[in-house]
Write an enzyme that holds these catalytic residues in place. Sequence first.
Site, mmCIF file in Angstrom:
data_model
loop_
_atom_site.group_PDB
_atom_site.id
_atom_site.type_symbol
_atom_site.label_atom_id
_atom_site.label_comp_id
_atom_site.label_asym_id
_atom_site.label_seq_id
_atom_site.Cartn_x
_atom_site.Cartn_y
_atom_site.Cartn_z
ATOM 1 N N GLU A 1 0.889 -1.184 0.000
ATOM 2 C CA GLU A 1 0.000 0.000 0.000
ATOM 3 C C GLU A 1 0.914 1.217 0.000
ATOM 4 O O GLU A 1 1.376 1.656 1.055
ATOM 5 C CB GLU A 1 -0.882 0.011 1.255
ATOM 6 C CG GLU A 1 -1.861 -1.142 1.333
ATOM 7 C CD GLU A 1 -3.100 -0.940 0.468
ATOM 8 O OE1 GLU A 1 -3.226 0.104 -0.209
ATOM 9 O OE2 GLU A 1 -3.941 -1.852 0.460
ATOM 10 N N CYS B 1 -2.431 9.304 2.348
ATOM 11 C CA CYS B 1 -2.088 8.708 1.049
ATOM 12 C C CYS B 1 -3.128 9.106 0.014
ATOM 13 O O CYS B 1 -2.835 9.175 -1.175
ATOM 14 C CB CYS B 1 -1.987 7.193 1.169
ATOM 15 S SG CYS B 1 -3.427 6.461 1.945
HETATM 16 P P1 NAD Z 1 8.231 4.972 4.820
HETATM 17 O O1 NAD Z 1 8.297 4.209 3.555
HETATM 18 O O2 NAD Z 1 9.326 5.900 5.135
HETATM 19 O O3 NAD Z 1 8.100 3.965 6.071
HETATM 20 C C1 NAD Z 1 7.111 2.963 6.135
HETATM 21 C C2 NAD Z 1 7.581 1.836 7.035
HETATM 22 O O4 NAD Z 1 8.680 1.169 6.411
HETATM 23 C C3 NAD Z 1 8.091 2.294 8.391
HETATM 24 O O5 NAD Z 1 7.626 1.392 9.366
HETATM 25 C C4 NAD Z 1 9.603 2.231 8.216
HETATM 26 O O6 NAD Z 1 10.301 2.091 9.433
HETATM 27 C C5 NAD Z 1 9.735 1.012 7.341
HETATM 28 N N1 NAD Z 1 10.992 0.898 6.589
HETATM 29 C C6 NAD Z 1 11.808 1.884 6.160
HETATM 30 N N2 NAD Z 1 12.853 1.364 5.454
HETATM 31 C C7 NAD Z 1 12.673 0.025 5.444
HETATM 32 C C8 NAD Z 1 13.399 -1.067 4.872
HETATM 33 N N3 NAD Z 1 14.526 -0.879 4.174
HETATM 34 N N4 NAD Z 1 12.905 -2.312 5.025
HETATM 35 C C9 NAD Z 1 11.747 -2.524 5.714
HETATM 36 N N5 NAD Z 1 11.039 -1.535 6.284
HETATM 37 C C10 NAD Z 1 11.491 -0.269 6.153
HETATM 38 O O7 NAD Z 1 6.813 5.747 4.789
HETATM 39 P P2 NAD Z 1 6.273 6.893 5.738
HETATM 40 O O8 NAD Z 1 7.031 8.150 5.491
HETATM 41 O O9 NAD Z 1 6.146 6.409 7.142
HETATM 42 O O10 NAD Z 1 4.776 7.058 5.192
HETATM 43 C C11 NAD Z 1 4.389 7.911 4.152
HETATM 44 C C12 NAD Z 1 4.137 7.145 2.877
HETATM 45 O O11 NAD Z 1 3.214 6.082 3.096
HETATM 46 C C13 NAD Z 1 3.511 8.011 1.796
HETATM 47 O O12 NAD Z 1 4.104 7.726 0.567
HETATM 48 C C14 NAD Z 1 2.053 7.575 1.804
HETATM 49 O O13 NAD Z 1 1.373 7.803 0.593
HETATM 50 C C15 NAD Z 1 2.190 6.112 2.094
HETATM 51 N N6 NAD Z 1 0.948 5.559 2.631
HETATM 52 C C16 NAD Z 1 0.217 4.754 1.809
HETATM 53 C C17 NAD Z 1 -0.995 4.245 2.257
HETATM 54 C C18 NAD Z 1 -1.829 3.387 1.363
HETATM 55 O O14 NAD Z 1 -2.749 2.751 1.876
HETATM 56 N N7 NAD Z 1 -1.581 3.325 0.076
HETATM 57 C C19 NAD Z 1 -1.444 4.552 3.548
HETATM 58 C C20 NAD Z 1 -0.661 5.352 4.364
HETATM 59 C C21 NAD Z 1 0.541 5.870 3.879
#
Ligand code: NAD
Length: 540
Positions: free
Chosen positions: A282, A316
Amino acid sequence: MLARRCLSFSRPAHARSLSTRASAILSALDIPIDKELAGVYHGEWTGSGDLLESKCPTTGEVLARVRSASPEELHAALHKSREAYQVFRSIPAPKRGEILRQIRVALASKRDELGALVSLEMGKIRTEGVGEVQEFVDIADYAVGLSRMMNGRLVASERPGHSILEVPNPLGVVAVLSAFNFPVAVYGWNLALSLAAGNATLWKPSPSTPLCGIAVTKIVSGVLERNGVPGAVAGLVTGDKDVGAGIVESQDVDMVSFTGSEAVGRHVGKVVQSRFGKVLLELGGNNAVIVMPDADLSLAVPAVFFGAVGTAGQRCTSTRRLFLHRAIAPEFLSRLRALYASLLPGDPLAPSTLLGPLHTRAAVGVYSDAVARLQTVGAEILTGGARYDGAALGSPLDGGNFVQPTIAVPPTVDMGDAVWRTETFAPVLCVGVFDALEEAIAWNNGVPQGLSSSLWTRDLRNVGKWIGPAGSDAGIVNVNVGTSGAEIGAAFGGNKTTGWGRESGGDAWKQYVRWSACTINFSDEAPLAQGVQFPSESTA
Ligand code: NAD
């Protein structure tokens, strides 16, 4: 005058210099305020890894320090999850539903307190924080019903005396990696379905919202314990990307449900795929609203306002692109600007506040870079375009990450240009003007992302085009409804670089089980399918 009501900042003498504003919220959820917190739960609380700091985006105050999972603790949590799954999978689904019902009741009894914590730690306004907890309550309700309806199928067999069953069984260990902007609901969508399906779920929340993870896990684990179910059925490992990477790579995780940025999701998807695990992605959106000349502007203008500015543009599904028919563009923009002008930044916990802060300092940098890029290409900035002046905000909001919601009109409408095709996770809305619906639909579809989209019209012919084969290619295709604010009943998710994942309602539960096709022969013959002949013992 800035909205700063209800912001009590006196500091209680006994506690680690935490404001009364924060300590009241943490205390109401039994979160200790005078010591480091354990950030791992797998039946018992532990934590000896790196220290995470939970920082209030509104004031910059450090709310808590949390000990995340060390590599050994992650390993132990995965092991306990597997053990818990082996117990839990044999509990009949309706009995699992009864546990979910109790979780629903426990969550609902703390809805306001948890909602306030979401607001405090993530920065969204209080009504949205409470709404987020309500989403968890709603999906728990849904999953209670689902626990009696996770049906397989009986398939007609071509062979006499044979039946084919499609059987759903529990999958195993489901890891949920979640983003900062929905620190409760995204886990709720996953946990409810995963639990109904008979899995153990291990949650790694965003490193900047560990308190929401701890508070929710305390509530859920209390219910599990009262039911004699292993706590690791709903485990927690707080941590940064190292902990996330450890989960993603682990063969002990049957499915990774990842919510976050496209960049990280792309990596996560490849790693899980390379070990043939299941992955649900997502990822980011870049959502458009199209307004036709026959639209009811008294509904469309506020919907765009909420879509672009709600959660300070950090959903999002936030509205990031606005396509206006030439006939109504000037009037629409003038009405939208009037609403923007009425906005005041303030403490998201105060009931009157509509605009809270961005979640982090880094996000303010991303916002400033996006505005600078718009200025470089010659976009007209209709409103906003800067941080709020800290001195004008006054203490303690001057420690927060407040930015002005921005409306920009780029000089060209070119979906190949970075200003249009990049998801800026901040309140920046780009506007383009069109003459024909087909042109606007092409723009809607012309970006890599495919999460949410919205058309405003009263003409049924436009609706047919929009939801049909030549219409919007997004996962969410709304009519006279804005891009953000989905209900739990339908499957939620996006197409293209948003990752194709589906969570919550609809058929989403089918991903949380392993499917078996079982052909059962009740007859005294053993014919082969498709009439294939091979000697039997009597004819050989
Ligand atoms: P992010 O990608 O920075 O982090 C998301 C998660 O991934 C966190 O728990 C983080 O610690 C983890 N993570 C980071 N690097 C990783 C790695 N190498 N391996 C495994 N896990 C890792 O995202 P964010 O800044 O927390 O959230 C914002 C983003 O999320 C935006 O792009 C938003 O659109 C998206 N989002 C999408 C939805 C959806 O349903 N499509 C919902 C909410 C947010």
